[in-house]
Design an enzyme around this catalytic site. Structure first.
Site, PDB file in Angstrom:
ATOM      1  N   CYS A 151      71.117  65.754  38.579  1.00 17.24           N
ATOM      2  CA  CYS A 151      72.303  65.189  39.243  1.00 17.24           C
ATOM      3  C   CYS A 151      73.284  66.288  39.636  1.00 17.24           C
ATOM      4  CB  CYS A 151      72.986  64.147  38.363  1.00 17.24           C
ATOM      5  SG  CYS A 151      71.982  62.680  38.072  1.00 17.24           S
ATOM      6  N   GLN A 190      79.687  66.630  28.403  1.00 15.08           N
ATOM      7  CA  GLN A 190      78.860  67.558  27.644  1.00 15.08           C
ATOM      8  C   GLN A 190      79.663  68.347  26.620  1.00 15.08           C
ATOM      9  OE1 GLN A 190      75.640  67.543  27.862  1.00 15.08           O
ATOM     10  NE2 GLN A 190      75.368  66.341  29.734  1.00 15.08           N
ATOM     11  N   LYS A 213      75.959  60.194  24.976  1.00 17.28           N
ATOM     12  CA  LYS A 213      75.628  61.602  24.749  1.00 17.28           C
ATOM     13  C   LYS A 213      76.143  62.097  23.398  1.00 17.28           C
ATOM     14  CE  LYS A 213      75.715  62.610  29.727  1.00 17.28           C
ATOM     15  NZ  LYS A 213      74.264  62.600  29.958  1.00 17.28           N
ATOM     16  N   HIS A 242      78.414  67.657  38.157  1.00 13.52           N
ATOM     17  CA  HIS A 242      77.485  66.524  38.171  1.00 13.52           C
ATOM     18  C   HIS A 242      77.864  65.615  39.336  1.00 13.52           C
ATOM     19  CE1 HIS A 242      75.708  62.696  36.784  1.00 13.52           C
ATOM     20  NE2 HIS A 242      74.968  63.400  35.928  1.00 13.52           N
ATOM     21  N   ASP A 291      85.780  66.329  33.281  1.00 11.95           N
ATOM     22  CA  ASP A 291      84.570  65.636  32.839  1.00 11.95           C
ATOM     23  C   ASP A 291      84.145  66.247  31.503  1.00 11.95           C
ATOM     24  OD1 ASP A 291      82.004  64.748  32.331  1.00 11.95           O
ATOM     25  OD2 ASP A 291      81.179  65.289  34.293  1.00 11.95           O
TER      26      ASP A 291
END
Length: 405
Positions: free
Chosen positions: A363, A202, A225, A122, A199
């Site tokens: 993104c 998700q 999220k 991303h 990261d």
């Protein structure tokens, strides 16, 4: 005993609404998750009954606000398998990665050093590294992926043996759904003395995450999220990193004493939390963590695996549709295009059928360039979705495909 997924779905007020006269089919959870009533009520209750600033007042409201805010930190830490003192609360993954880039990386990077990132990242895990590379003389080097969307571990191994100092990698791709082998990657990086920044935007909403077992140096998450309010998130780091890092932003709360001659900074994590935080948001995130934990993240992961298997079979049966990302281990994300149809046209027409999904580059411009497309449509599933919704979405896609043919 199996979960009553319909009853769980009914706890989301927004999912009962219609758009353009059609029942809403929300397939955009990778963008932002919907909020269960428990989260909405927690935010509402704070503003109605407890609203005050944190860590500043000795009156009852201030005490209540501080206890609820710090309580949310504790809930989130337990959810992630870490200690509260190692968890800095911030506005989300973007802020978290910038904190690592400027406070940890920039003072350490030298000309010729390399920052490794994968082609599936991303922009939030690309642009901050480019900015600090420009200022330090370091360079950003991509790690290759395969057509399936899986990380090329051989390429990673080769590049770790070079002048790499930092490896920044997504746990789960927001476009392809690829679940990267983070434990193995971190083990390889440690072997070569490379610091790892993961990261987890998700990953945390969709599967159990035990940061302590991953072996990384930094791990970032985004609250909105994972059914929490927007403007919430956190960065975990090893305590030795927190102790060695200077503050990124200065102001109130992150200090012990301020004089014109010098300032004595607070201990981590508060050293990195200048100013009034999103108090209500984090109380809402704490409620979201409670709510998700009551369901069980393993159950959520299994339910979403079932939905992905069902949806993949249905999507593959649509003439002219191509799914991008076929990793053996992937989350419930289907990025796709239909031959002859632009992603934005497809998404716009699907919206008129009540299907909410995202179109665009997500993104992730470098990933779009890799596949040679300007954009894709992305259907991202969550545990509240149903097989019936998938069937209706597929029927809508087939209808729109015929219209655009």
């Amino acid at each position: 005993m199996s979960k009553d997924w319909q009853a769980i779905r009914n706890e989301f007020p927004l999912l009962s609404r219609s758009v353009h006269g059609k029942p809403l089919i929300y397939l955009d959870s990778a963008n932002t998750a919907q909020k269960p009533a428990a989260v909405i009520e927690a935010v509402d209750e704070f503003y109605r009954l407890h609203n005050a600033n944190v860590s500043r007042a000795v009156h009852a409201l201030g005490t209540e606000a501080t206890e609820a805010y710090e309580g949310a930190r504790g809930k989130l830490a337990r959810f992630l398998g870490v200690q509260s003192d190692d968890l800095v609360l911030c506005s989300g993954t973007t802020m978290a990665i910038n904190l690592v880039a400027y406070s940890f990386a920039l003072p350490r990077l030298q000309p010729g050093d390399q920052i490794l990132i994968s082609r599936m990242e991303h922009h939030a895990n690309i642009v901050p590294w480019q900015l600090v590379a420009e200022r330090s003389g370091a360079s950003v080097v991509p790690v290759e992926i395969f057509e399936s969307g899986e990380l090329d571990l051989d390429d990673l191994q080769r590049k770790l043996q070079g002048p790499a100092k930092i490896l920044a990698l997504t746990h789960v791709s927001n476009v392809l759904g690829t679940v990267n082998p983070i434990r193995e990657v971190c083990r390889l990086a440690r072997k070569h003395g490379v610091v790892t920044v993961i990261d987890g935007s998700q990953a945390a909403p969709h599967r159990p995450v035990d940061i302590a077992s991953l072996g990384c140096d930094f791990y970032a998450i985004t609250g909105h999220k994972m059914c929490g309010p927007t403007g919430t998130g956190a960065l975990w780091a090893r305590q030795e990193h927190w102790q060695a890092m200077p503050p990124f932003i200065g102001g109130g709360e992150m200090i012990k004493e301020v004089r014109f001659e010098r300032t004595v900074f607070n201990d981590p994590p508060h050293k990195f939390e200048a100013g009034t935080p999103n108090i209500a948001g984090f109380i809402g995130l704490g409620a979201a963590v409670d709510w998700l934990s009551a369901i069980g993240m393993s159950e959520i992961e299994q339910r979403e695996r079932e939905l992905l298997e069902y949806a993949t079979a249905r999507f593959d049966a649509i003439s002219g549709l191509r799914v991008y990302g076929r990793a053996a281990e992937k989350a419930a994300i289907l990025s796709f295009l239909i031959e002859g149809a632009h992603a934005h046209d497809l998404a716009t027409l699907l919206d008129l059928e009540g299907v909410a999904l995202r179109s665009g580059h997500h993104c992730a411009h470098p990933l779009m360039h890799y596949f040679g497309v300007p954009a894709t449509c992305r259907a991202s599933l969550a545990f509240w979705n149903t097989e019936d919704e998938i069937d209706r979405a597929v029927a809508a896609i087939d209808k729109v495909r015929t219209m655009l043919a």
